[in-house]
Design an enzyme around this catalytic site. Structure first.
Site, PDB file in Angstrom:
ATOM      1  N   ASP A 101     -10.662   1.565  -3.800  1.00  0.00           N
ATOM      2  CA  ASP A 101     -11.178   1.078  -2.318  1.00  0.00           C
ATOM      3  C   ASP A 101     -12.508   1.055  -2.410  1.00  0.00           C
ATOM      4  O   ASP A 101     -13.245   0.724  -1.435  1.00  0.00           O
ATOM      5  CB  ASP A 101     -10.664   2.140  -1.259  1.00  0.00           C
ATOM      6  CG  ASP A 101      -9.495   1.895  -0.642  1.00  0.00           C
ATOM      7  OD1 ASP A 101      -8.849   0.810  -0.955  1.00  0.00           O
ATOM      8  OD2 ASP A 101      -8.852   2.578   0.309  1.00  0.00           O
ATOM      9  N   ASP A 157       0.831  -1.134   0.095  1.00  0.00           N
ATOM     10  CA  ASP A 157      -0.102  -0.027   0.015  1.00  0.00           C
ATOM     11  C   ASP A 157       0.929   1.156  -0.167  1.00  0.00           C
ATOM     12  O   ASP A 157       2.203   1.133   0.282  1.00  0.00           O
ATOM     13  CB  ASP A 157      -0.888   0.017   1.135  1.00  0.00           C
ATOM     14  CG  ASP A 157      -2.268   0.736   0.933  1.00  0.00           C
ATOM     15  OD1 ASP A 157      -2.271   1.394   0.112  1.00  0.00           O
ATOM     16  OD2 ASP A 157      -3.373   0.137   1.705  1.00  0.00           O
TER      17      ASP A 157
HETATM   18  C1  GLA Z   1      -5.691   1.732   2.240  1.00  0.00           C
HETATM   19  C2  GLA Z   1      -6.372   0.541   1.219  1.00  0.00           C
HETATM   20  C3  GLA Z   1      -7.236  -0.200   1.754  1.00  0.00           C
HETATM   21  C4  GLA Z   1      -6.824  -0.936   3.204  1.00  0.00           C
HETATM   22  C5  GLA Z   1      -6.419   0.321   4.110  1.00  0.00           C
HETATM   23  C6  GLA Z   1      -5.681  -0.232   5.367  1.00  0.00           C
HETATM   24  O1  GLA Z   1      -6.866   2.548   2.220  1.00  0.00           O
HETATM   25  O2  GLA Z   1      -6.622   1.200  -0.045  1.00  0.00           O
HETATM   26  O3  GLA Z   1      -7.700  -1.560   1.005  1.00  0.00           O
HETATM   27  O4  GLA Z   1      -5.652  -1.796   3.004  1.00  0.00           O
HETATM   28  O5  GLA Z   1      -5.558   1.219   3.525  1.00  0.00           O
HETATM   29  O6  GLA Z   1      -5.411   0.961   6.161  1.00  0.00           O
END
Ligand code: GLA
Length: 709
Positions: A512, A448
């Site tokens: 997301d 990430d």
């Molecule tokens: C980001 C990612 C999510 C998740 C969160 C965890 O927003 O895009 O899918 O992994 O971080 O904190």
């Protein structure tokens, strides 16, 4: 080195595209880039007919911008190479020294002795039709040379009338925007220090009315995950070009004598059969690479626990999730954010990449054993480039943050960016991640990157470029040390998807937003230049977190099939009926993923703004699967016919409707008569089509097609 015999023509050929270079008066020009030319005719004549000649009101000799678009040749548009030597050597005039052809690849080397610059430009036409172009600029002088920009430009015909590119934000990536091309420069710039949610991935120029299946299109995409620029330029004299390049911050690249700047390559594709032709070229290139994930193994059905447990890690609760996952037939179980030191919420812990002893006193071994004993492999979330101020790492090395002297960047999600250009910081990350990958059987990393880079300085100098290269090096080093390890590129969803990171990552977290209606657009347009099997597509909760819309399991299940499928939902809350439907869907995915992950991507031209049709067609035309999704309330009570493009017109196909979960909600009594199965030719299906089911908005059905003659 020897200069090429002049005039000379180089024709790079593939089934889909041609590139013609001309060498003349010690310079080199791209005379043509477009759909394949089966033959050229007389080469000298080609140079002659493409000569612009002279006109009143212009310079007194035929001006040809050439590959490097030098102002010295009378060209007044943006040059390929912009830079200077403390204010001098700012207007190079390159002389071709050497040209080497190797198959469908050519490297042209040119220099300007007075300016102290040498450029090596490489053009490679891949069998897929994707053209790769890159420039390497060397400082051959004896003082420093500042590079302001190296932009790769390609000519496109003046008959292009529109640009198409993509904009977006968190939860709403890749929204299309089409604009008329006028005189001037249309520039899409990204300054987030990462690819960005707003990054277009590709910039496209279109002729009038180009659709998915018809018309001409030319696309350029930068192979780079840092700052970028995509451009379309039409000069007042009438010539049109497309460009792309790394967006360098002031002073970011200063070449010492003998140093070279390797500009990120551009991957370009063209089509005379609509936008689907552009997608086909990019997808075929990606699939032809030996390291493309589906050339190694089928894509495992994934459960990510983020939207089920958030930061609340508890072995009992995760075991309950695993039990249901096993019942459904999940193949990969991913533990998301929250497992490492101090990480109880998003205020602390980033940087401390060891298992938190309070939450996991025995480590992750027991958890992983439970996952594996249920027939699944294990994946783990990291956000390697980030640091919370509340972390042991920050307390020990407050200087390992990208920043400007005397001030820290504002925080985003309570975090700062680790300076990967600091060799010890890079090594720290490699060592801590390598230790975990060595101790535990981890098949997959969700990697990430949840903030933008503000004032990304290293010892005062702008460092996005070096940070991006260090990220690639880290991914590659970990994969080399752990063969078979897969890496998903995530950046608050789809903030790091581009044609450069596709060479390092094995999957992208598309957005997301798992919400099926939003995903119709996000997946469609991200898939413009990225193979569907690289895009994570998960069934989210019944009521979506980002939009609070409630969708049927059927709509969510059909939407999640067109990618690397998974589930991201607290499946312990599902009813026995929902689990049964999820199991059927999982079985279907496993039985059919080979088609979804190798078929040609087709999108029917939208004839009804309230519905979309898209699918995958087996390369040999033997099978296909399409989605018919109602994305808004139908404007007419009798919706337009549903057309299934891409089949063999002469083939006879058996067509039937397939649903997961409760049947899609419709405004009609019985299903359309074809739902249970009919036999029709590919031509009938593409041109006459089927009467669609009259779906309620935000419903979808799957249509299965199999050749029967
Ligand atoms: C980001 C990612 C999510 C998740 C969160 C965890 O927003 O895009 O899918 O992994 O971080 O904190």
């Amino acid at each position: 080195m020897t200069a090429p015999a002049r005039p000379a023509i180089i024709h790079l050929e593939s089934q889909r595209a041609s590139v013609v270079l001309g060498f003349e008066h010690d310079s080199a020009s791209i005379l043509y880039w477009g759909p394949a030319l089966p033959a050229l005719g007389d080469e000298a004549d080609l140079l002659a007919v493409l000569d612009d000649g002279q006109s009143w009101g212009e310079v007194d000799f035929p001006e040809r911008p050439g590959v490097w678009r030098e102002g010295a040749g009378g060209f007044l548009g943006a040059p390929t190479i912009a830079g200077h030597r403390s204010g001098l050597a700012w207007s190079p005039r390159f002389v071709v020294l050497d040209m080497q052809r190797d198959g469908q690849s050519v490297t042209v080397t040119a220099n300007d002795e007075a300016a102290g610059l040498q450029v090596a430009s490489r053009l490679t036409l891949d069998p897929s039709g994707v053209l790769f172009v890159s420039h390497a600029l060397t400082n051959t002088g004896d003082t420093d040379y500042t590079v302001d920009a190296v932009t790769t430009w390609l000519p496109v015909p003046d008959r292009v009338t529109e640009t198409l590119d993509f904009t977006g934000r968190w939860l709403k990536e890749r929204q299309p925007q089409r604009r008329p091309i006028g005189v001037g420069v249309w520039s899409r710039e990204e300054r987030e220090g990462r690819t960005g949610h707003n990054a277009t991935i590709v910039e496209i120029a279109l002729t009038e009315g180009t659709t998915f299946s018809r018309g001409e299109a030319w696309a350029v995409g930068l192979m780079w995950s840092g700052n970028s620029r995509h451009l379309v330029e039409r000069t007042p004299f009438g010539r049109t070009s497309m460009g792309a390049g790394e967006l360098l911050l002031p002073g970011e690249v200063i070449l010492a004598p003998g140093e070279t700047y390797e500009a990120p390559a551009v991957a370009a594709a063209c089509s005379d059969s609509g936008l689907d032709g552009v997608t086909a070229a990019y997808v075929d290139w990606q699939r032809s690479r030996p390291h493309h994930p589906t050339n190694i193994r089928p894509r495992p059905l994934t459960l990510n626990v983020w939207e089920a447990v958030w930061f609340d890690h508890d072995l009992g609760r995760l075991t309950d999730l695993m039990d249901v996952a096993q019942e459904i037939g999940i193949e990969r179980f991913v533990l998301d954010d929250g497992w490492f030191h101090l990480r109880r919420d998003d205020h602390a812990g980033l940087g401390d990449w060891w298992v938190d002893p309070d939450v996991w006193p025995e480590g992750l071994g027991d958890l992983i054993a439970r996952v594996q004993s249920r027939g699944m492999e294990f994946g783990l979330w990291f956000e390697p480039e980030m640091v919370n101020v509340d972390s042991d790492l920050y307390r020990a090395h407050p200087d390992w943050i990208l920043h400007m002297d005397g001030r820290m960047p504002p925080e985003q999600r309570f975090q700062q960016v680790l300076d990967l250009t600091h060799p010890e910081a890079w090594q720290y990350l490699f060592d801590s991640m390598n230790a975990l990958l060595s101790e535990y059987d981890i098949a997959y990393i969700k990697w990430d990157h949840n903030r933008v880079l503000i004032e990304p300085g290293h010892l005062g100098r702008a460092a996005v470029r070096e940070q991006t290269l260090a990220f690639y090096r880290l991914v590659d080093a970990l994969k080399a040390a752990h063969p078979g390890l897969e890496i998903e590129s995530c950046s608050s969803g789809g903030g790091r998807i581009d044609l450069g990171v596709v060479e390092h990552a094995d999957r992208f977290w598309t957005s997301d937003s798992n919400e099926a209606l939003e995903r119709q657009g996000i997946q469609r347009w991200t898939g413009m230049a990225v193979a569907p099997e690289l895009l994570g597509t998960h069934i989210g909760p019944t009521t979506s977190h980002p939009t609070a819309r409630t969708h049927s399991l059927g709509f969510r299940a059909v939407t999640a099939l067109f990618g690397h499928a998974g589930i991201e939902w607290d499946i312990t809350t599902t009813t026995p009926g929902e689990r049964e439907h999820l199991r059927e869907w999982a079985d279907y995915y496993k039985a059919n993923r080979a088609l979804f992950h190798s078929g040609r991507v087709v999108r029917a031209d939208d004839i009804d703004p309230a519905a979309v049709v898209y699918g995958v067609v087996a390369q040999d035309g033997s099978r296909a699967a399409y989605a018919y999704a109602q994305v808004a309330t139908a404007g007419t009570s009798k919706p337009a016919n549903l057309l299934l493009p891409g089949l063999d017109p002469a083939g006879v196909y058996r067509v039937r409707m397939q649903q997961f979960g409760e049947p899609a909600r419709t405004l009609q009594g019985p299903q359309p008569s074809w739902a249970e199965g009919v036999e029709l030719s590919g031509a009938v299906l593409a041109q006459a089509g089927l009467r669609p089911p009259r779906l309620f908005p935000e419903n979808a059905v799957l249509i299965e097609v199999e050749r029967n003659g």
